[in-house]
Design a protein around this motif. Structure first.
Motif, PDB file in Angstrom:
ATOM      1  N   THR A  91      35.041 -38.131  34.598  1.00  0.00           N
ATOM      2  CA  THR A  91      35.434 -39.093  33.559  1.00  0.00           C
ATOM      3  C   THR A  91      36.898 -38.904  33.167  1.00  0.00           C
ATOM      4  OG1 THR A  91      33.189 -39.294  32.681  1.00  0.00           O
ATOM      5  CG2 THR A  91      34.999 -39.831  31.193  1.00  0.00           C
ATOM      6  N   MET A  92      37.330 -37.661  33.025  1.00  0.00           N
ATOM      7  CA  MET A  92      38.729 -37.399  32.684  1.00  0.00           C
ATOM      8  C   MET A  92      39.665 -37.946  33.761  1.00  0.00           C
ATOM      9  SD  MET A  92      38.629 -36.043  29.702  1.00  0.00           S
ATOM     10  CE  MET A  92      40.350 -35.555  29.539  1.00  0.00           C
ATOM     11  N   LYS A 149      40.336 -41.893  33.656  1.00  0.00           N
ATOM     12  CA  LYS A 149      41.203 -42.511  32.645  1.00  0.00           C
ATOM     13  C   LYS A 149      42.472 -43.076  33.254  1.00  0.00           C
ATOM     14  CE  LYS A 149      43.683 -38.355  31.100  1.00  0.00           C
ATOM     15  NZ  LYS A 149      43.944 -37.464  29.948  1.00  0.00           N
ATOM     16  N   ARG A 150      42.809 -42.652  34.485  1.00  0.00           N
ATOM     17  CA  ARG A 150      44.009 -43.174  35.136  1.00  0.00           C
ATOM     18  C   ARG A 150      43.783 -44.577  35.693  1.00  0.00           C
ATOM     19  NH1 ARG A 150      44.113 -37.727  37.037  1.00  0.00           N
ATOM     20  NH2 ARG A 150      43.124 -38.394  38.999  1.00  0.00           N
ATOM     21  N   ASN A 194      40.528 -46.557  34.964  1.00  0.00           N
ATOM     22  CA  ASN A 194      39.519 -47.339  34.248  1.00  0.00           C
ATOM     23  C   ASN A 194      39.964 -47.545  32.802  1.00  0.00           C
ATOM     24  OD1 ASN A 194      37.076 -47.815  32.553  1.00  0.00           O
ATOM     25  ND2 ASN A 194      36.005 -47.663  34.523  1.00  0.00           N
ATOM     26  N   THR A 195      40.231 -48.798  32.446  1.00  0.00           N
ATOM     27  CA  THR A 195      40.749 -49.102  31.105  1.00  0.00           C
ATOM     28  C   THR A 195      39.763 -48.692  30.018  1.00  0.00           C
ATOM     29  OG1 THR A 195      42.013 -50.971  31.976  1.00  0.00           O
ATOM     30  CG2 THR A 195      41.637 -50.914  29.604  1.00  0.00           C
ATOM     31  N   VAL A 238      37.410 -46.366  30.016  1.00  0.00           N
ATOM     32  CA  VAL A 238      37.361 -44.909  29.862  1.00  0.00           C
ATOM     33  C   VAL A 238      38.637 -44.400  29.200  1.00  0.00           C
ATOM     34  CG1 VAL A 238      37.343 -42.729  31.135  1.00  0.00           C
ATOM     35  CG2 VAL A 238      35.758 -44.558  31.775  1.00  0.00           C
ATOM     36  N   ARG A 239      39.775 -44.951  29.612  1.00  0.00           N
ATOM     37  CA  ARG A 239      41.054 -44.518  29.031  1.00  0.00           C
ATOM     38  C   ARG A 239      41.098 -44.778  27.529  1.00  0.00           C
ATOM     39  NH1 ARG A 239      44.006 -46.664  32.463  1.00  0.00           N
ATOM     40  NH2 ARG A 239      44.467 -48.678  31.488  1.00  0.00           N
ATOM     41  N   GLU A 240      40.633 -45.953  27.096  1.00  0.00           N
ATOM     42  CA  GLU A 240      40.623 -46.274  25.673  1.00  0.00           C
ATOM     43  C   GLU A 240      39.639 -45.389  24.913  1.00  0.00           C
ATOM     44  OE1 GLU A 240      39.777 -50.425  25.552  1.00  0.00           O
ATOM     45  OE2 GLU A 240      41.844 -51.034  26.052  1.00  0.00           O
ATOM     46  N   ILE A 245      38.682 -42.268  25.664  1.00  0.00           N
ATOM     47  CA  ILE A 245      39.239 -40.923  25.522  1.00  0.00           C
ATOM     48  C   ILE A 245      40.360 -40.916  24.491  1.00  0.00           C
ATOM     49  CG2 ILE A 245      40.525 -39.109  26.731  1.00  0.00           C
ATOM     50  CD1 ILE A 245      38.929 -39.818  29.258  1.00  0.00           C
TER      51      ILE A 245
END
Length: 576
Positions: A362-363, A366-367, A369-370, A372-374, A376
C-alpha cells in the motif's frame, strides 16, 4: 503629377516639423502619445497622494513622542503614521496609548477645522488605524487610544473630504467616499454581509486603496463577523454558508482558528450534526487543525479550543471515513470485504478511536494510486506500518472497553482485545502483524476471535452482544451529548485553552445571569460592554456588545446562556 509632387512636399514638411518637436518616432494622430504620459502623471499623483514617510523617521518621531519629549513641526507630521507602532526601546509602548496622545489628536482636529491639516498627515493616521495590532489592545489605555483614533477619523473625515481637489482626487479619498462605514463603530458589518453573498469586490478594492494589511484587525472582525452572522441562521442556512466561510478563511487565514472554533461549535448544535465532508476535509488538513485523533498525543492541540463533544463529533466523522476507506480502498483490492463494512457500520456511533496500519504494498501504491495517496496523506502522523506482511493492511477501532483489529486479506481473522490488556502498544509506529502483536489472539489473550466464514456476521453479532457491544439504536445521528443541558455544561467546562475569566459553567439566577460573574467575563475583553436595559421604562433585555466580535467571548457568553442577535450584532440574555 503636380498634385502628387505637392503631396510629397507637404508630407516632407510635416515630417520635418514632427522631427523638430521630438515626435518623429511616433505616428501623428495616435492618442497613446497623450494617454500614456497622462496615465503616468496620474499614477505619480496617486503615489504622492498616499505617500508615507520613511519608517525609520516615523519610528524615531514616535519614540520621541512616547518618551514625552517635544516634537518639532516635521516630527509632528511624521508621528501620525507610527502611532500604532510598538517602540522597542520603551518596552513595546505605543504612542496612541500615551497620556499625551489625546492632546495630539486635539491639535490635529483644530488644524483640520481651519483647513490647515496636511492631508498626508491624516492619511498617516488612517494608516495607523488599519495597522493596529489587535493583540496589543488588551489594556485600557491602548484600547482607549485606538478608539480615540477611530473617533477622530470619523469626525474629521468630512473636513478632509471637502478639501479634496475637484479635478485630481486621490483614489483613497474616492474609496472612503463610498466606504465610510470603515470609520464607524461597526466597521465591517457591510462587508461581512457581502462576503456571505460571495461579493468581495468592494472589500478587495478597499484593502488595496487603503493599504489594509493581512494582519489588520479589520480582517479579524470581517471574518468573525461573517462567521457569527452565518451561525445565527437556522441550520439549513448555516450549513449552506459553510463553503463560502471556508473560502473566506482560506483567503484570510490570519484569524483562522477563532473562526473554525465558532463554525464547529455551531455545527455541533445542528439537528443530528450529519458529517460534512467539506468541513471535515478542511479542518483535518495537516496545516489546519490536523487529524482529531492526534489530540491525545499532544500533536493536534488546536482541538483543545472546542468542547469535548465537538471534538468527538469531528472524530466520529474521521472514524467513519477511515472505516469506509479501509474496506472500499484497501480490503477491496483483495476482494476481502465479505460484508464487513456493512457489519461494522452498525456500530459506528460507538467507535471512539481508529487507526490505519499500512503494509509495504500500500505504501508503494501511493506513487501511482490517487485514492491510496490521498488516504495516506489524510492519516499523516496517525498511521502505522506492517513490517512482515507487505500485502496486508490492518484497521484498529475501539468500541467501549474493547479494541478490534481487522485485516484486509484472508486468512487473517478479526481479533477483539480488552483495551486495558493489549499485547501490543496501540500507538507504536511499526507492527510485525502476526502473533507477536496484532494477531496475538490467534493463540490466546483476546476476548473474541471472528473468522469470516459463511454466516460469520450473525454469529459475530451474538458474540459481541455477550461482550456488551450492541448495534447502534436507530434515531437521529449524534456523536456527542444529546441534550441541550449536556452541551451547555460541556461548553462551560471546555470554554477553551486560556479561559481568562474562569466562567466555566452556566451560572444564572432566577432573574438572569450572575452579574458579578458576567462583569468578570466582559471586563477581560477590552471594548466589550454590558448594556442592561431590563429596568428601563420601556422594558428591554440585557445586552453584551463586542465591536470586535471575539470568538472566546462568544464561547463564554453562550456558556452563560446568552444568544446572538443578528439584527443588532450583539449578544442578549433570553428572558423566560
Amino acid at each position: 503629377m503636380l498634385a502628387t509632387s505637392a503631396l510629397q512636399r507637404l508630407s516632407l514638411d510635416l515630417a520635418t516639423s514632427m522631427a523638430s518637436m521630438g515626435l518623429y518616432s511616433g505616428e501623428f494622430g495616435k492618442p497613446e502619445l497623450i494617454e500614456k504620459p497622462t496615465r503616468e502623471a496620474e499614477q505619480l499623483f496617486q503615489g504622492f497622494a498616499k505617500a508615507k514617510p520613511s519608517k525609520e523617521d516615523a519610528y524615531a518621531a514616535a519614540r520621541t513622542f512616547v518618551r514625552g519629549q517635544p516634537l518639532d513641526p516635521w516630527q509632528r507630521d511624521l508621528v501620525a503614521s507610527a502611532v500604532a507602532e510598538p517602540i522597542r526601546e520603551q518596552a513595546g509602548a505605543l504612542a496612541l496609548a500615551s497620556r499625551q496622545f489625546p492632546a495630539l489628536l486635539a491639535s490635529y482636529e483644530a488644524e483640520a477645522k481651519r483647513g490647515e491639516l496636511w492631508r498626508l498627515t491624516w492619511h498617516g493616521l488612517l494608516y495607523s488605524y488599519f495597522h493596529f495590532d489587535l493583540d496589543r489592545g488588551r489594556d485600557d489605555s491602548t484600547h482607549a487610544g485606538w478608539e480615540a483614533l477611530r473617533a477622530f477619523l470619523e469626525r474629521t473625515w468630512p473636513l478632509i473630504d471637502r478639501q479634496a481637489d475637484k479635478d485630481l482626487i486621490p483614489e483613497w479619498i474616492c474609496v472612503l467616499r463610498q466606504e465610510t462605514e470603515v470609520l464607524t463603530l461597526r466597521p465591517v458589518e457591510k462587508y461581512s454581509r457581502a462576503y456571505l453573498r460571495g461579493e468581495t469586490e468592494a472589500t478587495d478594492r478597499l484593502a488595496t486603496d487603503l493599504g489594509i494589511p493581512p494582519s489588520s484587525w479589520f480582517w479579524h472582525s470581517l471574518v468573525l463577523g461573517a462567521v457569527h452572522r452565518a451561525a445565527a441562521e437556522v441550520d439549513a442556512e448555516f450549513r449552506r454558508h459553510i463553503p463560502q466561510l471556508i473560502k473566506l478563511i482560506q483567503n484570510r487565514p490570519g484569524f483562522r482558528d477563532e473562526a473554525v472554533e465558532v463554525i464547529l461549535i455551531r455545527y455541533h448544535a445542528c439537528d443530528g450534526a450529519p458529517p460534512d465532508e467539506m468541513l471535515r476535509d478542511f479542518v483535518c488538513q495537516p496545516n489546519i487543525w490536523k487529524n482529531p485523533k492526534l489530540k491525545a498525543a499532544g500533536i493536534a492541540t488546536a482541538w483543545n479550543r472546542v468542547p469535548d463533544p465537538v471534538w468527538r463529533m469531528a472524530l466520529g466523522w474521521v472514524n467513519e471515513r477511515n472505516l469506509k476507506d479501509f474496506f472500499d480502498i484497501l480490503a477491496a483490492r483483495n476482494n476481502a470485504d465479505e460484508g464487513r463494512l456493512a457489519f461494522w457500520s452498525k456500530y459506528m456511533k460507538q467507535i471512539s478511536w481508529t487507526r490505519l496500519v499500512f503494509g509495504a504494498d500500500t505504501m508503494a501504491l501511493k506513487r501511482t494510486n490517487t485514492g491510496v495517496r490521498e488516504l495516506i496523506a489524510r492519516e499523516e502522523g496517525a498511521y502505522a506500518q506492517l513490517t512482515s506482511k507487505p500485502e496486508v493492511d490492518a484497521f484498529m477501532m475501539q468500541l467501549g472497553p474493547y479494541l478490534i483489529i481487522e485485516f484486509s486479506k484472508k486468512p487473517n481473522a478479526c481479533y477483539v482485545y480488552q483495551a486495558d490488556q493489549l499485547p501490543f502498544e496501540p500507538y507504536s509506529r511499526h507492527y510485525e502483524g502476526g502473533s507477536s502483536d496484532l494477531g496475538a489472539g490467534y493463540r490466546d489473550g483476546c476476548a473474541l476471535r471472528i473468522v469470516h466464514r459463511d454466516g460469520w456476521a450473525s454469529r459475530a453479532e451474538q458474540e459481541l452482544r455477550q461482550l456488551g457491544i450492541i448495534p447502534d439504536a436507530a434515531g437521529p445521528r449524534r456523536v456527542a451529548a444529546d441534550s441541550a443541558s449536556d452541551m451547555t455544561a460541556s461548553t462551560g467546562r471546555m470554554a477553551g485553552v486560556g479561559n481568562r475569566s474562569g466562567a466555566n459553567a452556566t451560572n444564572s439566577t432566577a432573574g438572569g445571569p450572575d452579574m458579578a460573574r458576567l462583569k468578570a467575563v466582559v471586563d477581560q475583553f477590552r471594548g466589550a460592554s454590558i448594556n442592561d436595559r431590563r429596568k428601563s421604562s420601556n422594558g428591554g433585555r440585557l445586552w453584551i456588545e463586542d465591536p470586535l466580535q471575539r470568538a472566546q467571548l462568544a464561547t463564554e457568553l453562550k456558556a452563560l446562556g446568552f444568544k446572538w442577535a443578528n439584527s443588532r450584532e450583539a449578544w442578549y440574555y433570553p428572558e423566560t
